[in-house]
Design a protein around this motif. Structure first.
Motif, mmCIF file in Angstrom:
data_model
loop_
_atom_site.group_PDB
_atom_site.id
_atom_site.type_symbol
_atom_site.label_atom_id
_atom_site.label_comp_id
_atom_site.label_asym_id
_atom_site.label_seq_id
_atom_site.Cartn_x
_atom_site.Cartn_y
_atom_site.Cartn_z
ATOM 1 N N LYS A 69 0.853 -1.194 0.000
ATOM 2 C CA LYS A 69 0.000 0.000 0.000
ATOM 3 C C LYS A 69 0.883 1.236 0.000
ATOM 4 C CE LYS A 69 -3.621 2.215 2.689
ATOM 5 N NZ LYS A 69 -4.777 2.347 1.894
ATOM 6 N N ASN A 70 0.633 2.126 -0.954
ATOM 7 C CA ASN A 70 1.426 3.345 -1.122
ATOM 8 C C ASN A 70 2.921 3.052 -1.250
ATOM 9 O OD1 ASN A 70 -0.796 5.115 -1.070
ATOM 10 N ND2 ASN A 70 -0.847 4.981 1.162
ATOM 11 N N ASP A 71 3.237 1.960 -1.900
ATOM 12 C CA ASP A 71 4.628 1.549 -2.128
ATOM 13 C C ASP A 71 5.408 1.364 -0.837
ATOM 14 O OD1 ASP A 71 5.218 0.956 -4.833
ATOM 15 O OD2 ASP A 71 4.951 3.066 -5.337
ATOM 16 N N SER A 72 4.723 1.010 0.235
ATOM 17 C CA SER A 72 5.373 0.885 1.545
ATOM 18 C C SER A 72 6.492 -0.152 1.553
ATOM 19 C CB SER A 72 4.342 0.545 2.621
ATOM 20 O OG SER A 72 3.692 -0.686 2.317
ATOM 21 N N GLU A 76 10.287 0.920 2.269
ATOM 22 C CA GLU A 76 10.945 0.287 3.417
ATOM 23 C C GLU A 76 12.279 -0.335 3.004
ATOM 24 O OE1 GLU A 76 10.221 -3.448 6.497
ATOM 25 O OE2 GLU A 76 8.501 -2.575 5.454
ATOM 26 N N PRO A 104 3.374 8.139 -4.251
ATOM 27 C CA PRO A 104 4.021 7.680 -3.013
ATOM 28 C C PRO A 104 5.551 7.644 -3.116
ATOM 29 C CG PRO A 104 2.135 6.292 -3.507
ATOM 30 C CD PRO A 104 2.352 7.172 -4.711
ATOM 31 N N GLY A 108 7.972 9.910 -1.031
ATOM 32 C CA GLY A 108 8.711 9.146 -0.030
ATOM 33 C C GLY A 108 10.208 9.067 -0.232
#
Length: 162
Positions: A69-72, A76, A104, A108
């Motif tokens: 989700k949202n390139d998490s 990370e 994202p 990010g």
């Protein structure tokens, strides 16, 4: 009796083929959806001593893909690599995608480390280069268009060109 063996052998062959097909499909799905990192060490006497241990994360060929989700998951993994800079070497989007797909990452990545972008062939063929680079730059990504930046560390310099 021989007919029964042939039928069982045929069923076994069919089951093996179905298993191989499913295993292949699962592998292809994983290969196209997993975040995989590789680490390389580059050594050169031409690099200034201050850049010893300098870490660069390179992202390429994302092609509208979302990793969590949202390139998490991708963000990370990039954060865990603890980069000094991030370089994005094209094909964030292609003809199917929209600028919203990369928001994202645009938001990010610069929070993790200074981020630099060069276009890929898919952005050109999708005719979205200007809007994409505007969005990236609005979020703090440096877009290199036949340009370069001087990167300084410990009073020594290298040039990043794109």
């Amino acid at each position: 009796m021989a007919k029964g063996r042939r039928r069982r052998r045929g069923c076994l062959t069919a089951l093996v083929l179905v298993f191989l097909f499913i295993a292949g499909a699962l592998y292809l799905y994983w290969d196209n959806n997993a975040v995989v990192t590789e680490e390389f060490t580059f050594e050169s006497s031409a690099l200034p001593d201050a850049f010893d241990g300098f870490r660069i994360v390179q992202l390429s060929d994302v092609h509208d893909k979302q990793f969590g989700k949202n390139d998490s998951l991708l963000l990370e993994a990039v954060g865990k690599a603890d980069p000094d800079i991030i370089v994005v070497t094209g094909d964030l989007l292609d003809e199917r995608g929209s600028i919203d797909d990369i928001l994202p990452l645009a938001e990010g990545l610069p929070k993790i480390a200074p981020t630099y972008y060069i276009t890929g062939n898919h952005e050109w063929s999708a005719k979205i280069v200007d809007s994409l680079t505007d969005t990236l730059e609005a979020n703090g990504v440096t877009c290199l268009k036949n340009d370069y930046v001087d990167i300084e560390k410990g009073g020594e310099h290298i040039v990043l060109a794109g």
